[in-house]
Design a protein around this motif. Structure first.
Motif, PDB file in Angstrom:
ATOM      1  N   PHE A 219      -5.660   4.938  -8.761  1.00 39.51           N
ATOM      2  CA  PHE A 219      -6.284   5.557  -9.679  1.00 39.51           C
ATOM      3  C   PHE A 219      -5.405   6.242 -11.021  1.00 39.51           C
ATOM      4  CE2 PHE A 219      -8.278   6.961  -5.510  1.00 39.51           C
ATOM      5  CZ  PHE A 219     -10.371   6.246  -6.245  1.00 39.51           C
ATOM      6  N   GLY A 220      -6.020   5.193 -11.825  1.00 32.93           N
ATOM      7  CA  GLY A 220      -5.180   5.762 -13.063  1.00 32.93           C
ATOM      8  C   GLY A 220      -5.607   5.730 -14.392  1.00 32.93           C
TER       9      GLY A 220
ATOM     10  N   ARG B  88       0.560  -1.256  -0.006  1.00 34.98           N
ATOM     11  CA  ARG B  88      -0.199  -0.166   0.209  1.00 34.98           C
ATOM     12  C   ARG B  88       0.560   1.151  -0.106  1.00 34.98           C
ATOM     13  NH1 ARG B  88      -4.857   1.562   0.339  1.00 34.98           N
ATOM     14  NH2 ARG B  88      -5.736  -0.981   0.629  1.00 34.98           N
ATOM     15  N   PHE B  89      -0.064   1.628  -0.958  1.00 33.56           N
ATOM     16  CA  PHE B  89       1.417   3.721  -1.001  1.00 33.56           C
ATOM     17  C   PHE B  89       0.273   4.427  -0.514  1.00 33.56           C
ATOM     18  CE2 PHE B  89       3.234   0.586  -4.039  1.00 33.56           C
ATOM     19  CZ  PHE B  89       4.605   0.262  -4.588  1.00 33.56           C
ATOM     20  N   PRO B  90       0.743   5.775  -0.452  1.00 34.79           N
ATOM     21  CA  PRO B  90      -0.010   6.945  -0.093  1.00 34.79           C
ATOM     22  C   PRO B  90      -1.230   7.218  -1.775  1.00 34.79           C
ATOM     23  CG  PRO B  90       2.157   7.646   0.050  1.00 34.79           C
ATOM     24  CD  PRO B  90       2.036   6.719  -0.062  1.00 34.79           C
TER      25      PRO B  90
ATOM     26  N   GLY C  45      -1.418   6.643 -11.378  1.00 40.28           N
ATOM     27  CA  GLY C  45      -2.117   7.904 -10.445  1.00 40.28           C
ATOM     28  C   GLY C  45      -0.177   8.458  -9.645  1.00 40.28           C
ATOM     29  N   ALA C  46      -0.863   8.349  -8.570  1.00 37.43           N
ATOM     30  CA  ALA C  46       0.651   8.940  -8.145  1.00 37.43           C
ATOM     31  C   ALA C  46       1.705   8.120  -7.826  1.00 37.43           C
ATOM     32  CB  ALA C  46      -0.542   9.645  -6.194  1.00 37.43           C
TER      33      ALA C  46
ATOM     34  N   VAL D 243       4.614   5.921 -16.420  1.00 37.70           N
ATOM     35  CA  VAL D 243       3.531   5.335 -14.643  1.00 37.70           C
ATOM     36  C   VAL D 243       2.648   5.785 -14.412  1.00 37.70           C
ATOM     37  CG1 VAL D 243       4.718   4.208 -12.833  1.00 37.70           C
ATOM     38  CG2 VAL D 243       6.053   4.191 -14.772  1.00 37.70           C
ATOM     39  N   HIS D 244       2.559   6.870 -14.233  1.00 35.57           N
ATOM     40  CA  HIS D 244       1.726   7.552 -13.617  1.00 35.57           C
ATOM     41  C   HIS D 244       0.639   8.030 -14.307  1.00 35.57           C
ATOM     42  CE1 HIS D 244       4.343   9.126 -10.718  1.00 35.57           C
ATOM     43  NE2 HIS D 244       5.419   9.984 -10.851  1.00 35.57           N
TER      44      HIS D 244
END
Length: 329
Positions: free
Chosen positions: A281-282, A254-256, A317-318, A312-313
């Motif tokens: 979210f991507g 799990r990342f931010p 997402g983040a 990658v983003h």
């Protein structure tokens, strides 16, 4: 018996190549002995899954060499403080798995130095219940070598660091290593000496005090073949990693920016199948990433190169490039 002096070469791929060349090209009726040391190196057994045995981050960050030997058994970490020995001889039909036959000369020499070494279990030399040597063998075409480590003055902290993989991350049918309590020989010597003196003393006792130890001189022609063996086998990614049994990798983190669940199936060192799940979210369809990684060697540099080819983003997402790379290795 004839001694092969490798001139203290520290490149283990060359040392293994010398050993293999002696096994397959030198006089079949003669017995040879060689010693070798090496730069910090992890050596995995013939039937092991390389990535399952090593700490990939530590190996990469500390430039530890990795290779695979022809013989079976478990993974070992060696550095210049280890002195390995190898007896190369004719297979008399009663030598394979007879570790006492090949370790007895070494044990006698160690006793002369005040080291009460014993052969315990199947293939280990121990001192006071702690391991100082692991041994393995390989047989081919009527010849055999029996080689073993001698932990003389190895950095034992690095043993644990280099051979400490994430055991929950990999699942395969490769032969697993068994970790043992170990100790260095040097701290148990009756009289202190450095590793070169130790090697010379072992030679003296193994050759029973002979003034002139018979020696085989490696010729220029020999070196030509030895370098080829090193390049084609012991430095070859397909031998070191691709030889590994098929295995699965699963990592959940799990990342931010959300949770990522990545699952890989690896065959012959190549990523054969990729599945990516999560609540990140991507904008992009992660199936594009799965397709892009499929067919890539399961190697940190190769995967890094592939990840850099897309945004990658856009897909995660983040969550960034470094996050994904750290997950996979």
């Amino acid at each position: 018996m004839i001694y092969i002096d490798n001139r203290d070469i520290l490149d283990q791929t060359l040392n293994f190549a010398i050993e293999e060349y002696a096994l397959t090209h030198l006089d079949i009726n003669e017995t040879y002995l060689m010693f070798y040391r090496m730069t910090p190196t992890v050596i995995v057994g013939r039937n092991q899954n390389t990535v399952e045995e090593i700490n990939l981050d530590y190996i990469h960050d500390h430039h530890v060499a990795v290779t695979r030997r022809l013989s079976g058994g478990g993974a070992v970490y060696n550095d210049p403080g280890d002195l390995s020995f190898s007896f190369i001889t004719k297979d008399d039909g009663d030598s394979f798995n007879n570790y006492r036959k090949f370790t007895e000369p070494v044990i006698r020499a160690l006793h002369h130095l005040g080291v009460d070494a014993k052969l315990e279990g199947r293939n280990d030399l121990t001192l006071g219940g702690r391991k100082i040597s692991g041994n393995a063998q390989f047989v081919t075409k009527g010849r055999i070598y029996s080689h073993g480590t001698l932990l003389f003055d190895v950095n034992l902290d690095n043993v644990a660091k280099a051979l400490n993989p994430d055991k929950e991350k990999f699942e395969s049918k490769g032969i697993k290593s068994v970790r043992s309590r170990v100790t260095n020989i040097r701290e148990h010597l009756a009289v202190d000496m450095d590793i070169r003196q130790f090697r010379d003393t072992l030679l003296h006792y193994i050759f029973e005090g002979a003034d002139d130890i018979p020696e085989y001189t490696i010729t220029d022609e020999d070196w030509f073949h030895i370098v080829n063996i090193a390049r084609e086998r012991y430095r070859n990614w397909n031998w070191v990693y691709g030889k590994s049994p098929a295995f699965n990798v699963r990592k959940v983190q799990r990342f931010p920016g959300g949770r990522v669940d990545m699952r890989l199936n690896v065959k012959k060192g190549i990523i054969d199948q990729v599945s990516i799940f999560g609540d990140f979210f991507g904008a992009g369809d992660v199936r594009d990433v799965e397709k892009m990684l499929t067919g890539t060697r399961y190697d940190k540099d190769d995967v890094a190169g592939q990840l850099k080819t897309f945004d990658v983003h856009h897909y995660f997402g983040a969550i960034g490039y470094d996050d994904l790379l750290s997950m996979m290795f």
